[in-house]
Design an enzyme around this catalytic site. Structure first.
Site, short mmCIF file in Angstrom:
data_model
loop_
_atom_site.label_atom_id
_atom_site.label_comp_id
_atom_site.label_asym_id
_atom_site.label_seq_id
_atom_site.Cartn_x
_atom_site.Cartn_y
_atom_site.Cartn_z
N ARG A 227 6.69 -0.92 1.63
CA ARG A 227 7.48 -0.20 0.63
C ARG A 227 6.56 0.31 -0.46
O ARG A 227 5.60 -0.37 -0.84
CB ARG A 227 8.54 -1.11 0.01
CG ARG A 227 9.72 -1.43 0.90
CD ARG A 227 10.61 -0.21 1.17
NE ARG A 227 11.78 -0.56 1.96
CZ ARG A 227 11.87 -0.37 3.28
NH1 ARG A 227 10.88 0.17 3.97
NH2 ARG A 227 12.99 -0.69 3.91
N HIS A 275 6.97 8.22 5.91
CA HIS A 275 7.81 7.05 6.24
C HIS A 275 8.26 7.09 7.70
O HIS A 275 9.46 7.06 8.00
CB HIS A 275 9.03 6.99 5.29
CG HIS A 275 9.63 5.61 5.18
ND1 HIS A 275 10.11 5.09 4.01
CD2 HIS A 275 9.82 4.64 6.12
CE1 HIS A 275 10.58 3.86 4.23
NE2 HIS A 275 10.42 3.57 5.50
C1 GLV Z 1 12.19 1.21 7.33
O1 GLV Z 1 11.55 1.39 6.36
C2 GLV Z 1 12.86 -0.03 7.61
O2 GLV Z 1 12.97 -0.87 6.72
O3 GLV Z 1 13.32 -0.17 8.75
#
Ligand code: GLV
Length: 325
Positions: A227, A275
């Site tokens: 994160r 991401h």
């Molecule tokens: C993606 O970031 C997840 O937490 O699956």
């Protein structure tokens, strides 16, 4: 059985169709703001507070990802929002671990064999052989949960020394494991590539900072696939300037999408991906979540329940602060 679903960017028809197929007879609907009609289960990704509030009937909330921090955050900001008896369940693997292993392996090989440096040389049209990095290219995996554990195991295939760090002791064959805050610095010492897979909690916020970078080998590499708030961006930029960190690959950011004027976009030693290190796979999730709903309905235990401990501690802290104020 009534189920609400919320995922702003999803192919709604495919998700709903899948759940209806796996749970015949269930009433599955997309949650829209203002919908306060009863629901037994919620299946969500980054849902607003309003979805959870005043739903004492909710038996479980399924998070459509590995990290349930967005839901825990709702609860932290306004304790008591989540129904006290609802279980919070995150996805377990559903193909994400393999994607993480691929992403991490690519980064380790790219840095170990200096492909990043050769890409830069090619841009300048330079034919130049660089000295190879030492073979003892120690990789440190921060976080040994469902994903981190698989990443640590998978990296052993590259023949590099792999070590891992987790809050509680774990055993992974071939991986040197460190546990608890008192072993954190020993874990960092000698690491050439640090790969972050920690959950995001108040305890891990800002953990990737100048102090940590200073403990790694000089010229280490950083990979953040957990994160954005784990990383202190200014500390990373300063460490890159000093050469303490040679390069970083970042998949997650404090603000996503990464703002257009952010220095990471153009930094010569930062690689940015949007991401995508491990995406939620629909086919797998559409089976895993209904299987768990069926197990809960039969009164059986299920895996993937999120430990509320740190959220509870935080809830207590907020309540104490409020009392003192
Ligand atoms: C993606 O970031 C997840 O937490 O699956």
């Amino acid at each position: 059985m009534k189920i609400i679903f919320y995922e702003k960017n999803a192919d709604i028809d495919a998700w709903l169709g899948g759940f209806r197929h796996e749970l015949p007879g269930a009433d599955v609907r997309v949650w829209e703001p203002g919908d306060t009609a009863p629901a037994d289960y919620a299946i969500v990704w980054r849902a607003p507070r309003e979805l959870f509030a005043n739903r004492p009937d909710l038996k479980a909330v399924f998070n459509l990802g590995a990290g349930a921090d967005a839901i825990l955050d709702v609860e932290r900001k306004e304790p008591g929002t989540l129904p006290p008896n609802a279980k919070l369940v995150r996805l377990e693997d559903t193909g994400m671990a393999q994607q993480m292993v691929e992403y991490a392996s690519y980064c380790v090989l790219r840095y170990m064999r200096r492909f990043d440096d050769y890409e830069a040389l090619q841009r300048e049209g330079r034919w130049e052989k660089l000295p190879q990095h030492a073979r003892a290219f120690t990789v440190g995996v921060l976080g040994l949960g469902v994903l981190g554990g698989e990443v640590a195991k998978g990296l052993l295939n590259l023949g590099v020394p792999v070590r891992g760090y987790s809050r509680s002791p774990k055993t992974i064959e071939g991986v040197q494991v460190y546990a608890g805050p008192e072993q954190f610095d020993a874990f960092l010492h000698g690491v050439k590539v640090l790969i972050n897979l920690l959950p995001h909690t108040p305890d891990t916020e800002g953990i990737l900072d100048a102090r940590v970078f200073g403990k790694l080998v000089h010229g280490a590499y950083l990979v953040n696939v957990a994160r954005g708030p784990h990383l202190v961006d200014d500390d990373l930029l300063a460490a890159l300037d000093r050469g303490q960190i040679a390069a970083a690959t970042l998949d997650v950011f404090r603000t996503e999408p990464l703002p257009q004027d952010h220095p990471y976009w153009t930094h010569p030693h930062v690689s940015v991906t949007p991401h995508i290190s491990a995406e939620t796979l629909r086919e797998e999730s559409i089976v895993q979540i209904p299987d768990k709903i069926k197990a809960l309905a039969r009164g059986e235990p299920i895996g993937g329940i999120v430990d509320f401990t740190s959220a509870d501690t935080e809830r207590q802290r907020i309540a104490d602060n409020k009392r003192q104020a």
